[in-house]
Every structure is written in C-alpha cells, then in structure tokens.
Design a protein around this motif. Structure first.
Motif, PDB file in Angstrom:
ATOM      1  N   PRO A  87     -58.647 -82.019 -80.667  1.00  0.00           N
ATOM      2  CA  PRO A  87     -58.645 -80.604 -80.262  1.00  0.00           C
ATOM      3  C   PRO A  87     -57.375 -80.235 -79.503  1.00  0.00           C
ATOM      4  O   PRO A  87     -56.645 -81.088 -79.002  1.00  0.00           O
ATOM      5  N   TYR A  88     -57.172 -78.924 -79.395  1.00  0.00           N
ATOM      6  CA  TYR A  88     -55.991 -78.404 -78.712  1.00  0.00           C
ATOM      7  C   TYR A  88     -55.922 -78.876 -77.265  1.00  0.00           C
ATOM      8  O   TYR A  88     -54.854 -79.272 -76.778  1.00  0.00           O
ATOM      9  N   GLY A  89     -57.022 -78.849 -76.558  1.00  0.00           N
ATOM     10  CA  GLY A  89     -57.037 -79.240 -75.162  1.00  0.00           C
ATOM     11  C   GLY A  89     -56.624 -80.683 -74.947  1.00  0.00           C
ATOM     12  O   GLY A  89     -55.917 -81.008 -73.992  1.00  0.00           O
ATOM     13  N   TRP A  90     -57.063 -81.572 -75.849  1.00  0.00           N
ATOM     14  CA  TRP A  90     -56.697 -82.982 -75.719  1.00  0.00           C
ATOM     15  C   TRP A  90     -55.196 -83.189 -75.918  1.00  0.00           C
ATOM     16  O   TRP A  90     -54.562 -83.945 -75.177  1.00  0.00           O
ATOM     17  N   VAL A  91     -54.629 -82.521 -76.906  1.00  0.00           N
ATOM     18  CA  VAL A  91     -53.187 -82.668 -77.154  1.00  0.00           C
ATOM     19  C   VAL A  91     -52.382 -82.120 -75.983  1.00  0.00           C
ATOM     20  O   VAL A  91     -51.408 -82.737 -75.527  1.00  0.00           O
ATOM     21  N   LEU A  92     -52.786 -80.945 -75.469  1.00  0.00           N
ATOM     22  CA  LEU A  92     -52.088 -80.373 -74.326  1.00  0.00           C
ATOM     23  C   LEU A  92     -52.217 -81.269 -73.101  1.00  0.00           C
ATOM     24  O   LEU A  92     -51.243 -81.467 -72.353  1.00  0.00           O
ATOM     25  N   ALA A  93     -53.398 -81.800 -72.867  1.00  0.00           N
ATOM     26  CA  ALA A  93     -53.587 -82.698 -71.731  1.00  0.00           C
ATOM     27  C   ALA A  93     -52.723 -83.948 -71.869  1.00  0.00           C
ATOM     28  O   ALA A  93     -52.177 -84.453 -70.872  1.00  0.00           O
ATOM     29  N   ALA A  94     -52.582 -84.447 -73.089  1.00  0.00           N
ATOM     30  CA  ALA A  94     -51.734 -85.632 -73.298  1.00  0.00           C
ATOM     31  C   ALA A  94     -50.279 -85.325 -72.967  1.00  0.00           C
ATOM     32  O   ALA A  94     -49.589 -86.132 -72.323  1.00  0.00           O
ATOM     33  N   ALA A  95     -49.798 -84.153 -73.373  1.00  0.00           N
ATOM     34  CA  ALA A  95     -48.413 -83.788 -73.063  1.00  0.00           C
ATOM     35  C   ALA A  95     -48.200 -83.632 -71.566  1.00  0.00           C
ATOM     36  O   ALA A  95     -47.216 -84.146 -71.004  1.00  0.00           O
ATOM     37  N   ALA A  96     -49.114 -82.922 -70.893  1.00  0.00           N
ATOM     38  CA  ALA A  96     -48.978 -82.742 -69.446  1.00  0.00           C
ATOM     39  C   ALA A  96     -49.100 -84.064 -68.704  1.00  0.00           C
ATOM     40  O   ALA A  96     -48.352 -84.328 -67.747  1.00  0.00           O
ATOM     41  N   ALA A  97     -50.033 -84.906 -69.141  1.00  0.00           N
ATOM     42  CA  ALA A  97     -50.201 -86.201 -68.479  1.00  0.00           C
ATOM     43  C   ALA A  97     -48.967 -87.080 -68.654  1.00  0.00           C
ATOM     44  O   ALA A  97     -48.562 -87.806 -67.734  1.00  0.00           O
ATOM     45  N   ALA A  98     -48.330 -87.004 -69.834  1.00  0.00           N
ATOM     46  CA  ALA A  98     -47.111 -87.793 -70.045  1.00  0.00           C
ATOM     47  C   ALA A  98     -45.998 -87.337 -69.110  1.00  0.00           C
ATOM     48  O   ALA A  98     -45.273 -88.158 -68.527  1.00  0.00           O
ATOM     49  N   ALA A  99     -45.851 -86.007 -68.939  1.00  0.00           N
ATOM     50  CA  ALA A  99     -44.825 -85.505 -68.029  1.00  0.00           C
ATOM     51  C   ALA A  99     -45.093 -85.935 -66.595  1.00  0.00           C
ATOM     52  O   ALA A  99     -44.177 -86.377 -65.882  1.00  0.00           O
ATOM     53  N   VAL A 100     -46.342 -85.833 -66.161  1.00  0.00           N
ATOM     54  CA  VAL A 100     -46.686 -86.243 -64.804  1.00  0.00           C
ATOM     55  C   VAL A 100     -46.486 -87.745 -64.621  1.00  0.00           C
ATOM     56  O   VAL A 100     -46.034 -88.212 -63.566  1.00  0.00           O
ATOM     57  N   ALA A 101     -46.792 -88.521 -65.665  1.00  0.00           N
ATOM     58  CA  ALA A 101     -46.613 -89.973 -65.567  1.00  0.00           C
ATOM     59  C   ALA A 101     -45.143 -90.338 -65.386  1.00  0.00           C
ATOM     60  O   ALA A 101     -44.818 -91.242 -64.603  1.00  0.00           O
ATOM     61  N   VAL A 102     -44.269 -89.640 -66.065  1.00  0.00           N
ATOM     62  CA  VAL A 102     -42.837 -89.917 -65.895  1.00  0.00           C
ATOM     63  C   VAL A 102     -42.397 -89.561 -64.476  1.00  0.00           C
ATOM     64  O   VAL A 102     -41.623 -90.293 -63.844  1.00  0.00           O
TER      65      VAL A 102
END
Length: 835
Positions: free
Chosen positions: A481-496
């Motif tokens: 779903p859209y929410g999962w993909v968006l959460a993955a992108a935001a989580a990757a940025a925060v992880a960096v």
C-alpha cells in the motif's frame, strides 16, 4: 659609352641565364627541386604570382578534363555516325594511346604529363565499358545495369592498381581504391537485396578497406613499395588516412543499416536475416581491435565499440521475440549491462582506471585494454538509450502521488487511485544499479583513497540516485500500500540521519546523497495524503534540525558546515510548509494561514539569535534567519488581498525587526523594522480613507530624522544632506505639492511656519540641508500666496508685452552668442598667424 656597353653586355648575360633556368625548371621531373646558379646566385622568380609547377599542373588538369569531356561528347552524340568497326577502333585506339603514352613520357622526364595521360586512359576505360554495353557488343546489353557496372568497376579497380604499380604512377593507385568501393553496393542492387543485403555488402567493403589499411600500416615491404610508387612518405600517409576514413564510414553506414533493420523487424525471419550483417560487424570489430595492433588506438576502440553495439542488438533482437513485448527494452539492456561490467573489470585489471604516477609514461596499451575501452563505450551507450526508453514509465510512477495530491490540495475530491508500476522498467533500473555498483567497487579497488577521487564520487552519487528509487519502487511493484511505501522512504531518511548523528567521525560524503534522495522522495510522495504531509514534513524538519546541530561544530570541515547550514534552512522552510498544510487542513482562509507562517518566521529569528548567543555558530544562524526572512515575505504576500491582515502583519514584522536590531551585529535591522511599521501605518490610514499626505509622510520624516541625527552624532564628519536631506524632503515636498491644489489657508500657514523654523535651525546650526530645504519651501509658499495678486496684475498688462519681452530676451541671447563666436574666430586666426 664604355659604361653603357658594359651594362648592356651584363643584361644580355642575365637574360640568357634566366632563360636557361626557366627551361631547366620546365623540363625537370615533378617533385625534384631545381637549383640554378646565375652570377653566383639563384634566379629570382619571387615576383611571379604562381610558380611554374602550379601553372603546369593547372594546364594538365584542364587539358585532361577537356579530353574526357570530348570523349564523352563523341561517344554520346557522334556514336551513331560510325559503324561497329569504326566505333571499336576509335575507342580502342584512344584508350590504348592514353595508357601507352605514360611510359614514353616518363622516359623523357615528363612525369606530370604521364600522370594526366594515365588518368585520361582510365576514364576512357569506363567510357569504353559504357559504349560497349550501349552498342550491345557480345550481348552486354542483355546484362543488368547494376551487375554490369559492378563487374566493370571491380575489373577496372584491379586493373588500375596493377597498371599504376607497373608503370610506377601515382594517380591510378588511389583511383583504383575508390573504384573498389562500388562493386559491393552495386552487387547488392543487382541481386535485389533488402536493407540487410546492403548492410552486408557495405560491411564487406569496409572489411576490404581495413585489409588495405592493415597492409599499409603493418607490412613494411608493402608500405615501402607504395612509398616508392607514390613518391614519398607523405603520399603514403595521405592514402592511409583516406583509407581509414573511407573504411570507417562504410562500417558505420553498414552498422546503422543493420541495427535499424534489426530494431524495426516485424517478424522473426527478418530478425534472422539481420543477424548476418550484425555478425559480420562483430567479427570485423574484433579483428580490428585484436588483430590489427598497428592501427591507431582510437580506431581499434571504435571498432570494438561498434562490434559491441552490434552484438547487443543481435541478442536483443532475438530476445524481443522470445519475451513479452513489454520486456523488449530489458532484452537489450541485459546484455549491455553484462558487457559493461565485463569491460569495466578488464579496464581495472589493465590499469586503465589507475592514476598514473608522476613521470609515468605509459606504453602502447594491450589489445585487451583497447577492446575493453571500446566495449565499455558502446555498451554504455546502448544501456543509456535503454534507460531513456524506460524513463517515461519510471517517471510516471514517481510523480503519480503528486498528481493525485494536486487535486486533493485544491479542495476537490480525487477518486481512488492505485499506485502501479510494470516490472520491466524496474528491471532496467536495477540493471543500472548493478552496473553502477560493480563500477564503483572496481574503482574503489583500483584507486586507494576513493573519497578524493572525482570519478568514484560521481559513481557513488549516481548509484544513490538510482538505487534508492529502485528499492522503493520495488515495494510498489510488489503491491504494498501507499502508506507502507511512504513510511519506508521516511524511515530510510531518518535512519541515515541517526547514523550521521551516532557516527559523527565518519565521512559525510558517502551518506549525504542517500539522505537527500530518500528525503526528497518521502517529501514528494507525502502530498498524496493530508495526514502524511503533516507527519512526514514535521519528522523531516526535526531530523534536519538535529543534523544542523551535530554538523555545525567548530571543528567541522567546510563541507560539513555547508551541510549544517542547508539543514538548518530546510528545517525552517519545512516548518513553514507544515504551517500552511495545517491551515489548509483546518479550513482556514489564506490571510489567517499567513499568521501561522509568520509565527514560524518569528520563531526562527529568535532561535537563530539564541543559537548564535549560546554556541557562537553564526553561519548556521544566518542560514536559519535567512529562511525565516523568506517565510516572512511569503506571509506578507498571503495577506495582500486583505488590507486589515496586511496592516497587522506589517506591524508585527516591523516590531520583530526592531527587536532583532537589539543584537549588536544586526543594527541595520532597525531600518527594515521602521520601514515595515511605516508601511503598516500607511495601510491603516488607507483603510480609514485618510488622504492628507502629511499623515503618510510625517512618520517617515520622524524616523529618517532620528536615524540621521544618531548617525551624525556618532560620525561627526557626516554632512547634513545624508543626515537630514531625505527626512526633511519626505514631508516638505509632498505638502508643498498639495498646497498648490489646496484652496484652504491652513496647510500653507502650517507649512510656511514649519519651513521658517527649519530655515532658522539651519542658519543657527550652520547646516546646509535645513537651510536649503526650509528656505526653498518658504519661498514657494510665498509665491503661492502671491499668485492671485500676480494673476491680477498680469490681467492689467497688455497682451503684447510678454511676447515682446520674450522676443527681446531671445535677441539678446542671440547677440551674445554671435559675439562669443566672433571672438572664437578671431582667436583662431591669431593662433594661425602665430604659426
């Protein structure tokens, strides 16, 4: 008389010497310099516009062309007047004479004339062939045109080379080479070949040309023989370069025909027919690169590059009919990626990527290095073209959430949407990622410190730009779903960001492209949902603030401080976007949302001041403060349609500017704050329908006078005009203009009293600006009061009197001007007489 006779005798001897020198130059063979001694020196012919050899060459060229034209006219026009025997006899006699004359001419040292005779003879051979077919000799007219000329050009080419070699002539050898270019295409035409047939013929012709080129470059005996026949190394070099250019042109033309036919083939049978010229092209490129080691490095690389393209197209054309249609681009990209990786590995192994040491002179590269460079260039080109073909589908998938968000944020009700992407374009993107990964690893192994290597940095940045979207779009292809993909992108940025904070000693450059790419995708995709915008932008703002704090240490490197400044500015702008999105979500009007943005701007100014005071990191605080100024300008722009809100916003911003001016390093902010407060008062007066200019100008005058007085007190050398001129003029001039249109007595009285006061102050203080401004305004007010009386007096004066006065004034000026001109003329005459 004796002197004249001696002079005549010397001139006669000189005449004979010059005639002898000209005869020797005329009779000498071509290319041999002539040196004649005449009276101990060379003959002086520098005054001639063209040399004797040039004149001779021009005459021979023109004569040969005229002979050939005459033969053509005879063959075409006068052919029917002779019988079959006469025709054959005439043409055979002319051709035989033209081809036999060069031997006799060379014996008499007439080399250039022999070359011209040979050229005429070879042209007559072709004309003989045309005439013989037109006459139908031995049934030649029943042969096809293309086939007949293919055979004739081939025989004439071989005969020209043999004849030139035997007679030791220059012209027949390149003429035979040029004629040898015709049999291949003409044979394809005679056989009725399609595009693949022409491609095969052209590539075969290129192979023959490269064989000749190899003989000229690799075989010393062949090159020596050509040098002997052509008259020097320069002529052989010209022939070598021409052969290289012609062969390369044929190879490129044949490759273009073959590749185009393979790409547009509409059936497997056509694809299989296109495989033959592609295979020949691959073989030719391999032979050029690995077999002809004496050829230039660039030519060998180009040959291998063309061969790589042909191989990729050959494999991709077959895969296009094996896999589904949407996978056709991947069918071309896959072999291209494999060849790129292999070529990059060979380049790294042969040291083509290594940095040469100081003073290192590299020798001739091995054949593997030339092949690897060519394959890398050709396969990379095909891979880029495949990526361009798949780019529209990838771009559509990347911006699909934004397209949905446009309708959403405009206040409409967008329909339900599904985030979709075909697997084939994603596979092409992953091929790019794989290639960049392999090349980055190979480069890192070849070069020691990859952080100081520009190519390694570029490869890593390109990998980040492609790998991050590929990974996130893979989740879309898997159906998340859209929410999962968006959460993955935001989580990757925060992880960096967390990794950067936890490991501040590690290098920032490798992680920064990943952070920018993931953060940009998360922010961009969040616009498809209101709640997502609020969550993602707030999270990114907090992460950017933390990053700015960590990377702004005094011991940080310049690149890290630049990153801190960018992160601080982005945090402020992100909070501004958050304020706008929150207001739109709450249904607030734009002029109310503007105050939320203004609150963020004011808070950023306070945070920048506190940051600068506590940590002394002025660069980051300047970036934060600058972003706040941008948000304040945006807030003011949003309140323009509503005057009440605009007045309040200007007042609040002006007060903030005055508060900022309390900082020792921001004293000039008082000017902006004062200007904003004055603008706020103007808007408020406009709302109250106040039309008096003094109501608008007096605050400006008061502020300008206070600022100018403080400057004059602090800097005693400041003159009165910079200090008080602008402030006094701000009210005096508009009031004076209003006085002339105002019929009441109040404004002239008050303005005159104020002007009198200013004049007295200027006199007592010995200041020029108050004296001039006050006195000027006072005089103009006096004229205003005297104007009715002047008008009344003018009514009693005759109408002709002003005209007469004006005329007399002009006459006086004219007379004065004429007198000055007369004085200037007398002065000029005096100066001339002095000379």
């Amino acid at each position: 008389m004796s002197a004249l006779e001696a002079r005549r005798q010397w001139l006669m001897r000189r005449h004979g010497e010059l005639l002898s020198a000209l005869r020797a130059r005329r009779d000498a063979p071509a290319g041999l310099p002539v040196t004649t001694s005449a009276g101990g020196g060379a003959a002086d012919v520098s005054g001639l516009e063209i040399s004797a050899p040039s004149a001779r060459t021009a005459l021979l060229i023109v004569g040969g062309v005229l002979v050939v034209v005459a033969a053509v006219v005879f063959t075409v026009v006068s052919w029917g007047r002779l019988g079959i025997g006469g025709r054959a006899a005439v043409l055979l006699a002319l051709t035989t004479c033209a081809l036999a004359l060069p031997r006799l001419l060379r014996r008499r040292q007439l080399t250039a004339t022999a070359e011209a005779s040979a050229a005429v003879g070879l042209a007559l051979v072709l004309l003989d062939g045309y005439a013989a077919r037109q006459a139908g000799l031995i049934g030649l007219d029943r042969l096809g045109t293309a086939g007949y000329w293919a055979a004739l050009s081939a025989l004439t080419a071989v005969g020209a080379v043999v004849y030139g070699w035997w007679q030791r002539l220059r012209f027949p050898l390149p003429m035979g080479f040029l004629l040898a270019q015709l049999p291949g295409p003409l044979t394809a035409t005679a056989l009725g070949a399609a595009a693949e047939g022409y491609a095969t013929a052209v590539i075969a012709t290129a192979a023959v040309d490269f064989a000749v080129l190899y003989a000229l470059t690799a075989r010393a005996t062949v090159r020596a023989g050509f040098r002997d026949r052509l008259g020097g190394e320069r002529a052989v070099t010209i022939l070598t370069v021409g052969t290289q250019a012609v062969g390369s042109g044929w190879a490129l033309l044949g490759g273009a025909l073959a590749v185009t036919h393979a790409l547009v083939a509409s059936s497997p049978a056509q694809v299989m027919r296109a495989e033959l010229p592609l295979g020949l092209l691959v073989l030719l490129g391999a032979v050029l690169c690995r077999g002809f080691r004496t050829l230039p490095f660039a030519l060998r690389c180009g040959g291998e590059g063309v061969a790589a393209v042909a191989l990729i197209v050959a494999v991709g054309a077959v895969l296009r009919w094996v896999v589904p249609l949407e996978w056709a681009v991947a069918g071309y990209a896959a072999p291209a990626a494999l060849i790129v990786v292999r070529a990059a590995a060979v380049c790294a192994r042969n040291g083509r990527w290594a940095k040469p040491a100081p003073g290192d002179v590299r020798g001739t590269p091995p054949p593997e290095a030339a092949a690897a460079v060519g394959e890398l260039s050709g396969a990379s080109t095909v891979l880029l073209l495949a990526g361009v073909t798949a780019l529209p589908d990838l771009a559509h998938s990347l911006i699909q959430p934004i397209a949905h968000g446009v309708t959403l944020w405009r206040g409409g009700h967008p329909p339900q949407w599904g985030w979709q992407l075909a697997a084939a374009p994603l596979v092409v993107l992953w091929l790019f990622v794989s290639v960049l990964t392999a090349m980055a690893v190979l480069r890192a192994r070849t070069v020691g410190d990859r952080h100081t290597d520009h190519l390694a940095t570029a490869l890593h940045n390109a990998w980040a730009v492609t790998a991050v979207p590929a990974l996130l779009l893979t989740l879309v292809v898997l159906g998340l779903p859209y929410g999962w993909v968006l959460a993955a992108a935001a989580a990757a940025a925060v992880a960096v960001v967390v990794d950067i904070v936890r490991r501040p000693e590690a290098a920032l450059a490798p992680r920064l492209p990943v952070l920018v790419t993931t953060g940009a995708l998360a922010l961009m995709w969040s616009w498809a949902d209101r709640a997502a915008v609020l969550a993602v932008w707030a999270t990114c703002a907090a992460a950017a603030a933390v990053l700015a704090h960590v990377r702004s240490a005094p011991t940080a490197r310049p690149a890290e401080r630049a990153t801190a400044r960018a992160a601080g500015a982005f945090a402020v702008l992100a909070l501004g976007v958050e304020a706008v999105a929150s207001g739109i979500t709450a249904g607030l009007p734009w002029h109310v949302i503007a105050f939320a943005v203004l609150a963020v701007a004011l808070a950023s100014a306070g945070a920048a001041a506190a940051w600068n005071r506590l940590s002394g990191r002025d660069q980051v605080s300047v970036a934060v403060e600058g972003a706040g100024y941008a948000l304040a300008a945006l807030a003011l722009a949003l309140t323009v349609p509503h005057a009440d809100a605009l007045s309040i916003a200007l007042a609040v911003t002006g007060l903030a500017g005055l508060a900022t001016a309390l900082r020792p390093d921001r004293r000039r902010a008082a000017l902006a704050g004062t200007a904003l407060l004055i603008a706020s008062s103007w808007v408020r007066l406009g709302l109250a329908d106040v039309t008096w200019p003094e109501a608008y100008t007096l605050p400006v005058t008061a502020a300008a006078l206070i600022i100018g007085h403080r400057r004059r007190m602090s800097t005693r050398e400041t003159r009165s005009w910079p200090a008080y001129g602008a402030g006094l003029s701000a009210t005096a001039l508009p009031s004076l203009a209003a006085t002339w249109t105002d019929g009441n007595w109040g404004r002239p009285l008050l303005l005159g009293a104020a002007a009198l006061f200013i004049t007295v102050v200027g006199v007592r203080a010995h200041l020029q600006a108050p004296l001039v401004v006050g006195g000027g305004v006072l005089v103009m007010v006096g004229f205003h009061e005297l104007a009715p009386a002047v008008v009344q007096v003018l009514g009693l004066i005759p109408r002709w009197l002003p005209l007469a006065a004006a005329g007399l004034l002009l006459l006086l000026l004219g007379a004065t001007y004429e007198k000055r001109i007369d004085e200037a003329r007398r002065l000029r005459d005096t100066v001339r007489s002095m000379g």
